[in-house]
Design a protein around this motif. Structure first.
Motif, PDB file in Angstrom:
ATOM      1  N   GLY A 117      -9.152  14.402   3.900  1.00  0.00           N
ATOM      2  CA  GLY A 117      -9.103  13.447   5.000  1.00  0.00           C
ATOM      3  C   GLY A 117      -7.692  13.016   5.311  1.00  0.00           C
ATOM      4  O   GLY A 117      -6.738  13.395   4.633  1.00  0.00           O
ATOM      5  N   ASN A 118      -7.591  12.210   6.366  1.00  0.00           N
ATOM      6  CA  ASN A 118      -6.300  11.699   6.800  1.00  0.00           C
ATOM      7  C   ASN A 118      -6.042  10.353   6.121  1.00  0.00           C
ATOM      8  O   ASN A 118      -6.841   9.431   6.258  1.00  0.00           O
ATOM      9  CB  ASN A 118      -6.318  11.556   8.329  1.00  0.00           C
ATOM     10  N   VAL A 119      -4.932  10.239   5.391  1.00  0.00           N
ATOM     11  CA  VAL A 119      -4.588   9.005   4.687  1.00  0.00           C
ATOM     12  C   VAL A 119      -3.448   8.331   5.451  1.00  0.00           C
ATOM     13  O   VAL A 119      -2.399   8.934   5.657  1.00  0.00           O
ATOM     14  CB  VAL A 119      -4.160   9.293   3.225  1.00  0.00           C
ATOM     15  N   THR A 120      -3.682   7.092   5.889  1.00  0.00           N
ATOM     16  CA  THR A 120      -2.653   6.360   6.631  1.00  0.00           C
ATOM     17  C   THR A 120      -2.469   4.964   6.048  1.00  0.00           C
ATOM     18  O   THR A 120      -3.340   4.462   5.333  1.00  0.00           O
ATOM     19  CB  THR A 120      -3.028   6.223   8.128  1.00  0.00           C
ATOM     20  N   VAL A 121      -1.348   4.329   6.397  1.00  0.00           N
ATOM     21  CA  VAL A 121      -1.062   2.957   5.981  1.00  0.00           C
ATOM     22  C   VAL A 121      -0.813   2.158   7.266  1.00  0.00           C
ATOM     23  O   VAL A 121       0.322   2.009   7.701  1.00  0.00           O
ATOM     24  CB  VAL A 121       0.167   2.896   5.042  1.00  0.00           C
ATOM     25  N   PRO A 122      -1.901   1.618   7.875  1.00  0.00           N
ATOM     26  CA  PRO A 122      -1.739   0.892   9.137  1.00  0.00           C
ATOM     27  C   PRO A 122      -1.051  -0.464   8.984  1.00  0.00           C
ATOM     28  O   PRO A 122      -0.433  -0.949   9.923  1.00  0.00           O
ATOM     29  CB  PRO A 122      -3.171   0.719   9.636  1.00  0.00           C
ATOM     30  N   ALA A 182       0.854  -1.185   0.000  1.00  0.00           N
ATOM     31  CA  ALA A 182       0.000   0.000   0.000  1.00  0.00           C
ATOM     32  C   ALA A 182       0.891   1.236   0.000  1.00  0.00           C
ATOM     33  O   ALA A 182       1.753   1.390   0.846  1.00  0.00           O
ATOM     34  CB  ALA A 182      -0.899  -0.010   1.226  1.00  0.00           C
ATOM     35  N   ASN A 183       0.699   2.092  -0.971  1.00  0.00           N
ATOM     36  CA  ASN A 183       1.471   3.328  -1.078  1.00  0.00           C
ATOM     37  C   ASN A 183       0.462   4.468  -1.245  1.00  0.00           C
ATOM     38  O   ASN A 183      -0.278   4.487  -2.226  1.00  0.00           O
ATOM     39  CB  ASN A 183       2.399   3.238  -2.293  1.00  0.00           C
ATOM     40  N   PRO A 184       0.417   5.420  -0.316  1.00  0.00           N
ATOM     41  CA  PRO A 184      -0.578   6.488  -0.407  1.00  0.00           C
ATOM     42  C   PRO A 184      -0.481   7.296  -1.706  1.00  0.00           C
ATOM     43  O   PRO A 184      -1.444   7.939  -2.100  1.00  0.00           O
ATOM     44  CB  PRO A 184      -0.295   7.373   0.806  1.00  0.00           C
ATOM     45  N   HIS A 185       0.661   7.233  -2.406  1.00  0.00           N
ATOM     46  CA  HIS A 185       0.808   7.980  -3.658  1.00  0.00           C
ATOM     47  C   HIS A 185      -0.102   7.462  -4.761  1.00  0.00           C
ATOM     48  O   HIS A 185      -0.321   8.161  -5.746  1.00  0.00           O
ATOM     49  CB  HIS A 185       2.260   7.979  -4.127  1.00  0.00           C
TER      50      HIS A 185
END
Length: 183
Positions: free
Chosen positions: A54-59, A31-34
């Motif tokens: 919104g807040n984008v995270t990679v848990p 998972a890459n937020p880009h």
């Protein structure tokens, strides 16, 4: 480098930056937020990047979580992801949206590697077009105020710069391909 040629090197740098940005949007199993960079959400009538609503995270390595700052934006974010070419169905639990990235199959990895090569080729073409523009500029310069020897030197400089950036494109391509093919 001759100051008159600096603008062409700057344009080549921009072509490299564009290619790097393009490569960031290609997902490599992790998972890459880009991958969300090019997706726009309709935010009160304005197309807005997801990262700004919104807040984008990679848990976890294969999950992206999007927590919109306004609950009313959940449906709009979900719709924007579904209509994009991301190829992932978002799951909405009422407060956050999760994107679960499946493991890439060997066939999908090869397809992505082809896409990486295609983008690299486009980058090289862009760099060569910039070189052509520079050579056209030098030909015009040669007719007016600069000696043939100086023009030859500047053409060689421009060619060396072109070679340097083409090599950089190839390096980026190899790095991204290796990242894609690593399981």
């Amino acid at each position: 480098m001759d100051a008159r040629l600096q603008q062409y090197e700057d344009r080549m740098k921009k072509a490299i930056e564009f290619l790097e940005g393009d490569y960031n949007t290609i997902r490599a199993g992790r998972a890459n937020p880009h991958v969300l960079d090019k997706i726009r959400v309709d935010y009160y009538g304005t197309p807005t990047p997801i990262q700004q609503v919104g807040n984008v995270t990679v848990p976890e390595p294969r999950i992206i979580q999007i927590a919109p700052w306004e609950k009313s934006m959940l449906k709009a974010v979900e719709k924007a992801i579904q209509t994009s070419d991301l190829g992932i169905n978002p799951s909405n639990d009422g407060s956050i949206i999760r994107l679960v990235f499946p493991e890439l199959t060997e066939e999908r990895r090869k397809d992505l590697a082809k896409e990486v090569r295609k983008k690299a080729e486009e980058g090289k073409v862009a760099i060569r077009n910039i070189r052509r523009d520079g050579n056209d500029y030098l030909k015009k310069l040669g007719k007016t105020e600069v000696s043939e020897d100086e023009i030859k030197q500047m053409e060689e400089q421009l060619q060396k710069t072109t070679d340097k950036y083409v090599k950089e494109v190839e390096g980026l391509m190899e790095k991204k391909t290796k990242e894609l093919m690593t399981v």
